[in-house]
Design an enzyme around this catalytic site. Structure first.
Site, mmCIF file in Angstrom:
data_model
loop_
_atom_site.group_PDB
_atom_site.id
_atom_site.type_symbol
_atom_site.label_atom_id
_atom_site.label_comp_id
_atom_site.label_asym_id
_atom_site.label_seq_id
_atom_site.Cartn_x
_atom_site.Cartn_y
_atom_site.Cartn_z
ATOM 1 N N ASN A 98 -2.487 3.621 6.388
ATOM 2 C CA ASN A 98 -3.306 3.007 7.438
ATOM 3 C C ASN A 98 -3.491 1.522 7.145
ATOM 4 O O ASN A 98 -4.563 1.064 6.718
ATOM 5 C CB ASN A 98 -4.656 3.721 7.541
ATOM 6 C CG ASN A 98 -5.412 3.325 8.808
ATOM 7 O OD1 ASN A 98 -5.069 2.345 9.471
ATOM 8 N ND2 ASN A 98 -6.436 4.100 9.144
ATOM 9 N N TYR A 127 -10.687 -3.942 6.105
ATOM 10 C CA TYR A 127 -11.552 -3.867 4.927
ATOM 11 C C TYR A 127 -11.331 -5.065 4.002
ATOM 12 O O TYR A 127 -12.287 -5.607 3.431
ATOM 13 C CB TYR A 127 -11.306 -2.559 4.182
ATOM 14 C CG TYR A 127 -11.587 -1.330 5.024
ATOM 15 C CD1 TYR A 127 -12.657 -1.295 5.910
ATOM 16 C CD2 TYR A 127 -10.758 -0.206 4.953
ATOM 17 C CE1 TYR A 127 -12.910 -0.173 6.689
ATOM 18 C CE2 TYR A 127 -11.010 0.916 5.724
ATOM 19 C CZ TYR A 127 -12.081 0.933 6.599
ATOM 20 O OH TYR A 127 -12.320 2.028 7.368
ATOM 21 N N GLU A 166 -12.640 5.503 1.123
ATOM 22 C CA GLU A 166 -11.248 5.927 0.990
ATOM 23 C C GLU A 166 -10.516 5.632 2.299
ATOM 24 O O GLU A 166 -11.101 5.751 3.383
ATOM 25 C CB GLU A 166 -11.134 7.419 0.684
ATOM 26 C CG GLU A 166 -11.569 7.813 -0.719
ATOM 27 C CD GLU A 166 -13.048 8.090 -0.830
ATOM 28 O OE1 GLU A 166 -13.567 8.148 -1.963
ATOM 29 O OE2 GLU A 166 -13.718 8.239 0.222
#
Length: 221
Positions: A145, A152, A140
């Site tokens: 952000n 990621y 998560e």
């Protein structure tokens, strides 16, 4: 210089101090101690800043004939006799349940950000998930952000859902991100290429021989 190694219970107070500077809702120390009692199900790491002048350790690159004699989790070659002077500057954690791995936390002290330490910690988690034969990796991340989301995505994660009001401090939503299958050769090859790029910034020997793992305690020890 930095070294990444398994978190121990002795590290918990310092990890908690660093985490309090990273997040507004840090875990209590008891949560880390509980997690560390289950090393077969969890992986928790710390990134240490190693003082200049530290003596080389006996551990070196993997020199086994087939290149498979590595132990788990990367260590940079510095002696543990310098340990009292080292300091924890980052940490990361992951659960592994059946064929799924779930990244629970990654944090780097504010003054050490921008050097790639967060990415280096992420690489170790992915590498360990592959080693432990997990098929998927999930996490998560705050919807606000964007730098973390970009990191990621670099490693193949994509948004697959949203958890509403996930963060208790401000009720911000979280994106749920999933990796591609960790067992697909295309992804493994892509990951290895990215791993080499970031390892070149931290590992002082040829990347193809860098041991990316060190021993994690087994259950019953």
């Amino acid at each position: 210089m930095y070294r990444i190694e398994p978190m121990t219970t002795a590290d918990v107070p310092e990890v908690s101090r660093v985490e309090a500077r990273c997040f507004t809702n840090p875990w209590p120390p008891s949560a880390y101690r509980r997690e560390l009692r289950l090393p077969d199900q969890n992986v928790y790491l710390v990134a240490r800043q190693i003082p200049s002048g530290a003596e080389p350790s006996e551990r070196g690159p993997d020199t086994s004939p087939n290149g498979k004699g590595r132990s788990r989790l990367s260590l940079l070659p510095f002696s543990r006799k310098t340990e009292p002077e080292s300091r924890i500057v980052g940490f990361a954690g992951m659960w592994i349940v059946c064929d799924e791995a779930h990244i629970t936390t990654i944090g780097v002290a504010p003054e050490y950000r921008g050097q790639g330490l967060g990415e280096w910690l992420l690489v170790h988690l992915i590498d360990e998930a592959i080693t432990r034969q997990a098929r998927w990796l999930t996490l998560e991340v705050r919807v606000s952000n964007e730098p973390a989301q970009a990191l990621y995505r670099k490693y193949g994660f994509s948004v697959q859902g949203t958890r509403k009001r996930y963060y208790s401090d401000d009720n911000e939503d979280a994106y749920i991100m999933w990796s591609p299958s960790l067992r697909e050769q295309e992804y493994v090859d892509r990951f290895h290429a990215l791993r080499q790029e970031i390892a070149a910034r931290f590992v002082p020997w040829p990347v193809e021989h860098a041991p990316l793992h060190a021993s994690l305690p087994s259950s019953g020890t």
